[in-house]
Design a protein around this motif. Structure first.
Motif, PDB file in Angstrom:
ATOM      1  N   VAL A 161       0.837  -1.203   0.000  1.00  0.00           N
ATOM      2  CA  VAL A 161       0.000   0.000   0.000  1.00  0.00           C
ATOM      3  C   VAL A 161       0.869   1.248   0.000  1.00  0.00           C
ATOM      4  CG1 VAL A 161      -1.617   1.343   1.408  1.00  0.00           C
ATOM      5  CG2 VAL A 161      -1.993  -1.104   1.088  1.00  0.00           C
ATOM      6  N   LEU A 162       1.872   1.271   0.862  1.00  0.00           N
ATOM      7  CA  LEU A 162       2.746   2.442   0.945  1.00  0.00           C
ATOM      8  C   LEU A 162       3.570   2.627  -0.329  1.00  0.00           C
ATOM      9  CD1 LEU A 162       3.885   2.173   4.655  1.00  0.00           C
ATOM     10  CD2 LEU A 162       2.267   3.800   3.665  1.00  0.00           C
ATOM     11  N   THR A 163       3.992   1.547  -0.946  1.00  0.00           N
ATOM     12  CA  THR A 163       4.732   1.648  -2.205  1.00  0.00           C
ATOM     13  C   THR A 163       3.868   2.298  -3.276  1.00  0.00           C
ATOM     14  OG1 THR A 163       6.077  -0.271  -1.655  1.00  0.00           O
ATOM     15  CG2 THR A 163       5.938   0.318  -3.984  1.00  0.00           C
ATOM     16  N   GLU A 164       2.599   1.896  -3.346  1.00  0.00           N
ATOM     17  CA  GLU A 164       1.675   2.525  -4.302  1.00  0.00           C
ATOM     18  C   GLU A 164       1.493   4.003  -3.991  1.00  0.00           C
ATOM     19  OE1 GLU A 164      -2.115   0.638  -4.901  1.00  0.00           O
ATOM     20  OE2 GLU A 164      -1.183  -1.348  -4.982  1.00  0.00           O
ATOM     21  N   GLN A 165       1.349   4.339  -2.722  1.00  0.00           N
ATOM     22  CA  GLN A 165       1.155   5.738  -2.333  1.00  0.00           C
ATOM     23  C   GLN A 165       2.387   6.578  -2.647  1.00  0.00           C
ATOM     24  OE1 GLN A 165      -0.127   5.516   1.759  1.00  0.00           O
ATOM     25  NE2 GLN A 165      -2.240   5.077   1.182  1.00  0.00           N
ATOM     26  N   ILE A 166       3.571   6.008  -2.464  1.00  0.00           N
ATOM     27  CA  ILE A 166       4.797   6.730  -2.805  1.00  0.00           C
ATOM     28  C   ILE A 166       4.833   7.003  -4.301  1.00  0.00           C
ATOM     29  CG2 ILE A 166       7.323   6.485  -2.979  1.00  0.00           C
ATOM     30  CD1 ILE A 166       7.174   5.057  -0.236  1.00  0.00           C
ATOM     31  N   GLY A 167       4.422   6.024  -5.095  1.00  0.00           N
ATOM     32  CA  GLY A 167       4.356   6.224  -6.546  1.00  0.00           C
ATOM     33  C   GLY A 167       3.395   7.341  -6.919  1.00  0.00           C
ATOM     34  N   LEU A 168       2.252   7.373  -6.270  1.00  0.00           N
ATOM     35  CA  LEU A 168       1.286   8.446  -6.538  1.00  0.00           C
ATOM     36  C   LEU A 168       1.840   9.799  -6.121  1.00  0.00           C
ATOM     37  CD1 LEU A 168      -2.034   6.725  -5.386  1.00  0.00           C
ATOM     38  CD2 LEU A 168      -1.345   7.261  -7.730  1.00  0.00           C
ATOM     39  N   LEU A 169       2.515   9.832  -4.980  1.00  0.00           N
ATOM     40  CA  LEU A 169       3.124  11.077  -4.506  1.00  0.00           C
ATOM     41  C   LEU A 169       4.193  11.558  -5.488  1.00  0.00           C
ATOM     42  CD1 LEU A 169       3.315  13.209  -2.295  1.00  0.00           C
ATOM     43  CD2 LEU A 169       4.913  11.702  -1.100  1.00  0.00           C
ATOM     44  N   ASP A 170       5.008  10.645  -5.983  1.00  0.00           N
ATOM     45  CA  ASP A 170       6.020  11.002  -6.981  1.00  0.00           C
ATOM     46  C   ASP A 170       5.366  11.603  -8.224  1.00  0.00           C
ATOM     47  OD1 ASP A 170       8.087  10.158  -5.362  1.00  0.00           O
ATOM     48  OD2 ASP A 170       8.329   8.215  -6.373  1.00  0.00           O
ATOM     49  N   ASP A 171       4.247  11.002  -8.654  1.00  0.00           N
ATOM     50  CA  ASP A 171       3.531  11.519  -9.826  1.00  0.00           C
ATOM     51  C   ASP A 171       3.004  12.925  -9.580  1.00  0.00           C
ATOM     52  OD1 ASP A 171       4.027   9.204 -11.202  1.00  0.00           O
ATOM     53  OD2 ASP A 171       2.001   8.385 -10.973  1.00  0.00           O
ATOM     54  N   LEU A 172       2.504  13.170  -8.361  1.00  0.00           N
ATOM     55  CA  LEU A 172       1.985  14.496  -8.049  1.00  0.00           C
ATOM     56  C   LEU A 172       3.095  15.541  -7.993  1.00  0.00           C
ATOM     57  CD1 LEU A 172      -0.638  13.656  -5.284  1.00  0.00           C
ATOM     58  CD2 LEU A 172      -1.090  14.533  -7.582  1.00  0.00           C
ATOM     59  N   ARG A 173       4.241  15.141  -7.498  1.00  0.00           N
ATOM     60  CA  ARG A 173       5.360  16.070  -7.384  1.00  0.00           C
ATOM     61  C   ARG A 173       6.023  16.350  -8.728  1.00  0.00           C
ATOM     62  NH1 ARG A 173       8.143  13.604  -1.986  1.00  0.00           N
ATOM     63  NH2 ARG A 173       6.809  14.662  -0.485  1.00  0.00           N
ATOM     64  N   ASP A 174       6.059  15.379  -9.602  1.00  0.00           N
ATOM     65  CA  ASP A 174       6.749  15.513 -10.880  1.00  0.00           C
ATOM     66  C   ASP A 174       5.829  15.050 -11.999  1.00  0.00           C
ATOM     67  OD1 ASP A 174       8.487  15.682 -13.001  1.00  0.00           O
ATOM     68  OD2 ASP A 174       9.859  14.130 -12.267  1.00  0.00           O
ATOM     69  N   PRO A 175       5.153  15.991 -12.645  1.00  0.00           N
ATOM     70  CA  PRO A 175       4.216  15.605 -13.702  1.00  0.00           C
ATOM     71  C   PRO A 175       4.878  14.796 -14.824  1.00  0.00           C
ATOM     72  CG  PRO A 175       3.958  17.923 -13.156  1.00  0.00           C
ATOM     73  CD  PRO A 175       5.164  17.418 -12.416  1.00  0.00           C
ATOM     74  N   ALA A 176       6.191  14.915 -14.999  1.00  0.00           N
ATOM     75  CA  ALA A 176       6.881  14.143 -16.030  1.00  0.00           C
ATOM     76  C   ALA A 176       6.813  12.646 -15.735  1.00  0.00           C
ATOM     77  CB  ALA A 176       8.333  14.591 -16.138  1.00  0.00           C
ATOM     78  N   HIS A 177       6.668  12.273 -14.444  1.00  0.00           N
ATOM     79  CA  HIS A 177       6.549  10.861 -14.068  1.00  0.00           C
ATOM     80  C   HIS A 177       5.150  10.316 -14.320  1.00  0.00           C
ATOM     81  CE1 HIS A 177      10.102  10.654 -11.072  1.00  0.00           C
ATOM     82  NE2 HIS A 177      10.420  10.101 -12.218  1.00  0.00           N
ATOM     83  N   SER A 178       4.195  11.192 -14.442  1.00  0.00           N
ATOM     84  CA  SER A 178       2.805  10.780 -14.526  1.00  0.00           C
ATOM     85  C   SER A 178       2.569   9.878 -15.724  1.00  0.00           C
ATOM     86  CB  SER A 178       1.903  12.009 -14.629  1.00  0.00           C
ATOM     87  OG  SER A 178       0.569  11.600 -14.706  1.00  0.00           O
ATOM     88  N   ALA A 179       1.827   8.812 -15.488  1.00  0.00           N
ATOM     89  CA  ALA A 179       1.497   7.886 -16.572  1.00  0.00           C
ATOM     90  C   ALA A 179       0.480   8.492 -17.523  1.00  0.00           C
ATOM     91  CB  ALA A 179       0.959   6.587 -15.988  1.00  0.00           C
ATOM     92  N   VAL A 180      -0.278   9.469 -17.036  1.00  0.00           N
ATOM     93  CA  VAL A 180      -1.300  10.114 -17.870  1.00  0.00           C
ATOM     94  C   VAL A 180      -0.736  11.443 -18.336  1.00  0.00           C
ATOM     95  CG1 VAL A 180      -3.628  11.041 -17.921  1.00  0.00           C
ATOM     96  CG2 VAL A 180      -3.119   9.040 -16.515  1.00  0.00           C
ATOM     97  N   ARG A 181      -0.523  11.540 -19.606  1.00  0.00           N
ATOM     98  CA  ARG A 181       0.023  12.764 -20.182  1.00  0.00           C
ATOM     99  C   ARG A 181      -1.016  13.361 -21.112  1.00  0.00           C
ATOM    100  NH1 ARG A 181       4.871   9.712 -19.888  1.00  0.00           N
ATOM    101  NH2 ARG A 181       6.285  10.731 -18.447  1.00  0.00           N
ATOM    102  N   PRO A 182      -1.081  14.696 -21.181  1.00  0.00           N
ATOM    103  CA  PRO A 182      -2.058  15.323 -22.073  1.00  0.00           C
ATOM    104  C   PRO A 182      -1.764  14.952 -23.525  1.00  0.00           C
ATOM    105  CG  PRO A 182      -0.745  16.989 -20.894  1.00  0.00           C
ATOM    106  CD  PRO A 182      -0.293  15.649 -20.459  1.00  0.00           C
ATOM    107  N   GLN A 183      -2.812  14.707 -24.266  1.00  0.00           N
ATOM    108  CA  GLN A 183      -2.690  14.388 -25.687  1.00  0.00           C
ATOM    109  C   GLN A 183      -2.595  15.659 -26.514  1.00  0.00           C
ATOM    110  OE1 GLN A 183      -2.577  11.253 -27.022  1.00  0.00           O
ATOM    111  NE2 GLN A 183      -2.527  10.452 -24.923  1.00  0.00           N
ATOM    112  N   ALA A 184      -1.781  15.622 -27.519  1.00  0.00           N
ATOM    113  CA  ALA A 184      -1.698  16.788 -28.433  1.00  0.00           C
ATOM    114  C   ALA A 184      -2.981  16.835 -29.236  1.00  0.00           C
ATOM    115  CB  ALA A 184      -0.496  16.619 -29.361  1.00  0.00           C
ATOM    116  N   VAL A 185      -3.467  18.028 -29.426  1.00  0.00           N
ATOM    117  CA  VAL A 185      -4.696  18.219 -30.192  1.00  0.00           C
ATOM    118  C   VAL A 185      -4.311  18.320 -31.670  1.00  0.00           C
ATOM    119  CG1 VAL A 185      -6.689  19.714 -30.564  1.00  0.00           C
ATOM    120  CG2 VAL A 185      -5.791  19.390 -28.257  1.00  0.00           C
ATOM    121  N   ASP A 186      -4.930  17.480 -32.481  1.00  0.00           N
ATOM    122  CA  ASP A 186      -4.639  17.470 -33.916  1.00  0.00           C
ATOM    123  C   ASP A 186      -5.448  18.585 -34.586  1.00  0.00           C
ATOM    124  OD1 ASP A 186      -3.775  16.772 -36.420  1.00  0.00           O
ATOM    125  OD2 ASP A 186      -5.167  15.077 -36.613  1.00  0.00           O
TER     126      ASP A 186
END
Length: 121
Positions: free
Chosen positions: A94-119
């Motif tokens: 549980v804590l490992t997952e939470q650390i991953g989420l915290l890392d994503d919040l701190r560094d958007p570059a780590h985030s698995a969800v990235r904004p899509q470019a609009v064509d």
């Protein structure tokens, strides 16, 4: 939803929410202890420790054996020794997952969800 099975499991889990009880189970997973032997490691008053051991005994998690005026406690079975370790593994996940989420919040570059470019096409 309120079956006897669920009621028994609920009562079982209600025996564990005290840190002293968890510590006692951890100690007893190594060997048998008397109340006096557990006092320094548990860090509570003797009367309180005796009450916590009584709760664990009523829940059939520990057994008691009297030798003269000394009562020795041990785990009621091998599976009981696994409880603290299983809890540690679950919490670690549980804590490992939470650390991953915290890392994503701190560094958007780590985030698995990235904004899509609009064509514009």
């Amino acid at each position: 939803m309120n079956s006897p099975d669920h009621q028994v499991k609920t009562a079982f889990f209600k025996t564990l929410p005290r840190p002293a009880r968890i510590r006692v189970l951890e100690l007893l997973s190594h060997r048998e202890y008397s109340v006096a032997e557990t006092l320094p490691d548990v860090g509570i008053e003797k009367t309180n420790l005796s009450q916590q051991l009584a709760v664990l005994r009523r829940a059939a998690l520990v057994t008691a054996r009297r030798e003269g005026s000394t009562v020795h406690y041990s785990l009621a079975g091998l599976h009981v020794a696994e409880l603290p370790d299983i809890a540690r593994r679950i919490l670690s996940g549980v804590l490992t997952e939470q650390i991953g989420l915290l890392d994503d919040l701190r560094d958007p570059a780590h985030s698995a969800v990235r904004p899509q470019a609009v064509d514009g096409g």
